[in-house]
Design a protein around this motif. Structure first.
Motif, PDB file in Angstrom:
ATOM      1  N   PRO A 127      13.056 -25.472  85.769  1.00 17.08           N
ATOM      2  CA  PRO A 127      13.614 -25.024  84.161  1.00 17.08           C
ATOM      3  C   PRO A 127      12.610 -24.013  83.864  1.00 17.08           C
ATOM      4  CG  PRO A 127      13.431 -27.354  84.546  1.00 17.08           C
ATOM      5  CD  PRO A 127      12.825 -26.990  85.756  1.00 17.08           C
ATOM      6  N   GLN A 128      13.241 -23.155  83.291  1.00 15.24           N
ATOM      7  CA  GLN A 128      12.490 -21.988  82.332  1.00 15.24           C
ATOM      8  C   GLN A 128      13.026 -21.981  80.946  1.00 15.24           C
ATOM      9  OE1 GLN A 128      10.225 -19.871  83.989  1.00 15.24           O
ATOM     10  NE2 GLN A 128      10.384 -21.352  85.694  1.00 15.24           N
ATOM     11  N   GLY A 129      11.863 -21.508  80.229  1.00 10.63           N
ATOM     12  CA  GLY A 129      12.349 -21.423  78.732  1.00 10.63           C
ATOM     13  C   GLY A 129      12.432 -20.055  78.337  1.00 10.63           C
ATOM     14  N   LYS A 130      13.159 -19.608  77.450  1.00  9.91           N
ATOM     15  CA  LYS A 130      13.195 -18.297  76.938  1.00  9.91           C
ATOM     16  C   LYS A 130      11.805 -17.887  76.192  1.00  9.91           C
ATOM     17  CE  LYS A 130      15.655 -14.676  74.977  1.00  9.91           C
ATOM     18  NZ  LYS A 130      16.733 -14.122  75.480  1.00  9.91           N
ATOM     19  N   ALA A 131      11.371 -16.679  77.084  1.00  4.43           N
ATOM     20  CA  ALA A 131       9.902 -16.380  76.261  1.00  4.43           C
ATOM     21  C   ALA A 131      10.166 -15.473  75.184  1.00  4.43           C
ATOM     22  CB  ALA A 131       9.125 -15.746  77.582  1.00  4.43           C
ATOM     23  N   ARG A 132       8.901 -15.308  74.398  1.00  4.53           N
ATOM     24  CA  ARG A 132       9.192 -14.281  73.183  1.00  4.53           C
ATOM     25  C   ARG A 132       9.121 -12.968  73.819  1.00  4.53           C
ATOM     26  NH1 ARG A 132       5.436 -17.972  70.214  1.00  4.53           N
ATOM     27  NH2 ARG A 132       6.716 -18.606  68.605  1.00  4.53           N
ATOM     28  N   ALA A 133      10.059 -12.086  73.043  1.00  2.00           N
ATOM     29  CA  ALA A 133       9.903 -10.628  73.510  1.00  2.00           C
ATOM     30  C   ALA A 133       8.335 -10.052  73.427  1.00  2.00           C
ATOM     31  CB  ALA A 133      10.926  -9.815  72.608  1.00  2.00           C
ATOM     32  N   ARG A 134       8.157  -9.037  74.196  1.00  3.10           N
ATOM     33  CA  ARG A 134       6.841  -8.478  74.240  1.00  3.10           C
ATOM     34  C   ARG A 134       6.937  -7.248  73.694  1.00  3.10           C
ATOM     35  NH1 ARG A 134       5.348 -13.361  74.572  1.00  3.10           N
ATOM     36  NH2 ARG A 134       5.273 -14.349  76.981  1.00  3.10           N
ATOM     37  N   SER A 135       5.851  -6.478  73.297  1.00  3.33           N
ATOM     38  CA  SER A 135       5.780  -5.215  73.078  1.00  3.33           C
ATOM     39  C   SER A 135       4.331  -4.643  73.991  1.00  3.33           C
ATOM     40  CB  SER A 135       5.496  -4.833  71.357  1.00  3.33           C
ATOM     41  OG  SER A 135       4.409  -5.508  71.173  1.00  3.33           O
ATOM     42  N   SER A 136       4.680  -3.152  74.153  1.00  6.95           N
ATOM     43  CA  SER A 136       3.640  -2.574  75.138  1.00  6.95           C
ATOM     44  C   SER A 136       3.259  -1.515  74.504  1.00  6.95           C
ATOM     45  CB  SER A 136       4.173  -2.564  76.369  1.00  6.95           C
ATOM     46  OG  SER A 136       3.284  -1.874  77.280  1.00  6.95           O
ATOM     47  N   ARG A 137       1.964  -1.079  74.318  1.00  8.24           N
ATOM     48  CA  ARG A 137       1.273   0.336  74.009  1.00  8.24           C
ATOM     49  C   ARG A 137       1.670   1.142  75.278  1.00  8.24           C
ATOM     50  NH1 ARG A 137      -3.812  -1.496  70.594  1.00  8.24           N
ATOM     51  NH2 ARG A 137      -2.532  -2.715  69.012  1.00  8.24           N
ATOM     52  N   LYS A 138       1.340   0.804  76.526  1.00  7.40           N
ATOM     53  CA  LYS A 138       1.409   1.633  77.482  1.00  7.40           C
ATOM     54  C   LYS A 138       2.757   2.170  77.740  1.00  7.40           C
ATOM     55  CE  LYS A 138      -2.111  -0.772  80.692  1.00  7.40           C
ATOM     56  NZ  LYS A 138      -2.152  -1.520  82.080  1.00  7.40           N
ATOM     57  N   LEU A 139       3.772   1.331  77.710  1.00  2.74           N
ATOM     58  CA  LEU A 139       4.991   1.830  77.655  1.00  2.74           C
ATOM     59  C   LEU A 139       5.337   2.888  76.538  1.00  2.74           C
ATOM     60  CD1 LEU A 139       7.328  -1.273  78.503  1.00  2.74           C
ATOM     61  CD2 LEU A 139       6.751   0.611  80.032  1.00  2.74           C
ATOM     62  N   ALA A 140       4.605   2.550  75.357  1.00 10.18           N
ATOM     63  CA  ALA A 140       4.953   3.057  74.249  1.00 10.18           C
ATOM     64  C   ALA A 140       4.402   4.637  74.470  1.00 10.18           C
ATOM     65  CB  ALA A 140       3.992   2.601  72.929  1.00 10.18           C
ATOM     66  N   ALA A 141       3.188   4.822  75.310  1.00 10.98           N
ATOM     67  CA  ALA A 141       2.810   6.206  75.573  1.00 10.98           C
ATOM     68  C   ALA A 141       3.936   7.058  76.188  1.00 10.98           C
ATOM     69  CB  ALA A 141       1.517   6.024  76.381  1.00 10.98           C
ATOM     70  N   ALA A 142       4.528   6.319  77.041  1.00  7.78           N
ATOM     71  CA  ALA A 142       5.507   6.966  78.019  1.00  7.78           C
ATOM     72  C   ALA A 142       6.704   7.316  76.925  1.00  7.78           C
ATOM     73  CB  ALA A 142       6.030   6.209  78.998  1.00  7.78           C
ATOM     74  N   THR A 143       6.863   6.606  75.701  1.00  3.16           N
ATOM     75  CA  THR A 143       8.172   6.929  74.930  1.00  3.16           C
ATOM     76  C   THR A 143       7.665   7.812  73.675  1.00  3.16           C
ATOM     77  OG1 THR A 143       7.955   4.953  73.742  1.00  3.16           O
ATOM     78  CG2 THR A 143       9.546   4.897  75.653  1.00  3.16           C
ATOM     79  N   GLY A 144       6.689   8.418  73.812  1.00  2.00           N
ATOM     80  CA  GLY A 144       6.148   9.447  72.372  1.00  2.00           C
ATOM     81  C   GLY A 144       5.484   8.559  71.536  1.00  2.00           C
ATOM     82  N   THR A 179      11.946 -14.209  82.249  1.00  2.00           N
ATOM     83  CA  THR A 179      13.165 -14.703  81.459  1.00  2.00           C
ATOM     84  C   THR A 179      14.387 -13.797  81.948  1.00  2.00           C
ATOM     85  OG1 THR A 179      11.745 -15.180  79.343  1.00  2.00           O
ATOM     86  CG2 THR A 179      13.993 -14.746  78.962  1.00  2.00           C
ATOM     87  N   VAL A 180      14.293 -12.479  81.897  1.00  3.15           N
ATOM     88  CA  VAL A 180      15.415 -11.724  82.562  1.00  3.15           C
ATOM     89  C   VAL A 180      16.111 -12.290  83.872  1.00  3.15           C
ATOM     90  CG1 VAL A 180      16.214  -9.586  83.368  1.00  3.15           C
ATOM     91  CG2 VAL A 180      14.686  -9.767  81.329  1.00  3.15           C
ATOM     92  N   LYS A 187      17.802 -22.156  74.776  1.00  4.28           N
ATOM     93  CA  LYS A 187      17.863 -21.021  74.426  1.00  4.28           C
ATOM     94  C   LYS A 187      18.238 -19.838  75.418  1.00  4.28           C
ATOM     95  CE  LYS A 187      18.393 -17.744  71.385  1.00  4.28           C
ATOM     96  NZ  LYS A 187      19.834 -17.455  70.960  1.00  4.28           N
ATOM     97  N   ALA A 188      17.320 -20.326  76.661  1.00  6.40           N
ATOM     98  CA  ALA A 188      17.836 -19.387  77.957  1.00  6.40           C
ATOM     99  C   ALA A 188      18.947 -19.713  78.320  1.00  6.40           C
ATOM    100  CB  ALA A 188      16.623 -19.737  78.812  1.00  6.40           C
ATOM    101  N   VAL A 189      19.580 -20.858  78.513  1.00  3.77           N
ATOM    102  CA  VAL A 189      20.895 -21.187  79.054  1.00  3.77           C
ATOM    103  C   VAL A 189      21.998 -20.774  78.210  1.00  3.77           C
ATOM    104  CG1 VAL A 189      22.462 -23.133  79.323  1.00  3.77           C
ATOM    105  CG2 VAL A 189      20.068 -23.333  80.081  1.00  3.77           C
ATOM    106  N   GLU A 190      21.634 -20.565  76.893  1.00  2.00           N
ATOM    107  CA  GLU A 190      22.723 -20.438  75.867  1.00  2.00           C
ATOM    108  C   GLU A 190      22.863 -18.824  76.068  1.00  2.00           C
ATOM    109  OE1 GLU A 190      22.103 -23.118  72.071  1.00  2.00           O
ATOM    110  OE2 GLU A 190      21.084 -21.259  71.956  1.00  2.00           O
TER     111      GLU A 190
END
Length: 147
Positions: A13-30, A41-42, A106-109
């Motif tokens: 069984p897996q739970g729904k994990a909180r959304a994360r944020s990234s500075r590395k990805l942020a550099a690639a998006t300006g 989770t995906v 929540k993951a099931v829903e």
């Protein structure tokens, strides 16, 4: 009359994990901070979607109010004595371990959304959802209509 739907998601069984944020990805998006759902989770929600699609057999999503029952089955630790394993199998010992039952639900829903249900807001009752020990890890999902 809403026909009940039941399906099994095999594996731990897996739970729904909180959304994360990234500075590395942020550099690639300006320089903008990027938010993303963790891959684990995906992947788990995709497994729920697959099993839900199979259970629905091409039926349209349910649009009425429903009751949801989620039984998260955890594998019994191999290190436990046989007596303790037996107690776990009959429900005398329950898995007070991560993930939280609410996060599993929540993951099931979210995985069922648009497939079994038009919207997970249609869930108005959590009927007997629980965490238990068993021989094989899995999540058993049951949906029944209330209208």
């Amino acid at each position: 009359m809403i026909e009940p739907v039941t399906f099994v998601v095999p594996g731990k069984p897996q739970g729904k994990a909180r959304a994360r944020s990234s500075r590395k990805l942020a550099a690639a998006t300006g320089g903008k901070r990027t938010h993303y759902t963790p891959a684990k989770t995906v992947s788990y929600e995709a497994a729920v979607k697959t099993m839900a699609r199979l259970a629905m057999r091409s039926r349209p999503p349910i649009d009425g109010c429903v009751s949801l029952c989620v039984r998260a089955v955890f594998e019994i630790p191999a290190s436990w004595s046989q007596a303790k394993k037996d107690r776990a199998l009959v429900g005398e010992i329950r898995p007070g371990v991560k993930p939280d039952l609410s996060n599993i639900i929540k993951a099931v829903e979210d995985g069922m959304n648009g497939i079994v249900l038009t919207d997970d807001a249609r869930i108005v009752d959590l009927d007997g959802s629980k965490k238990v020990y068993g021989l094989q890890p899995m999540v058993v999902v049951g949906i029944k209509g209330l209208e």
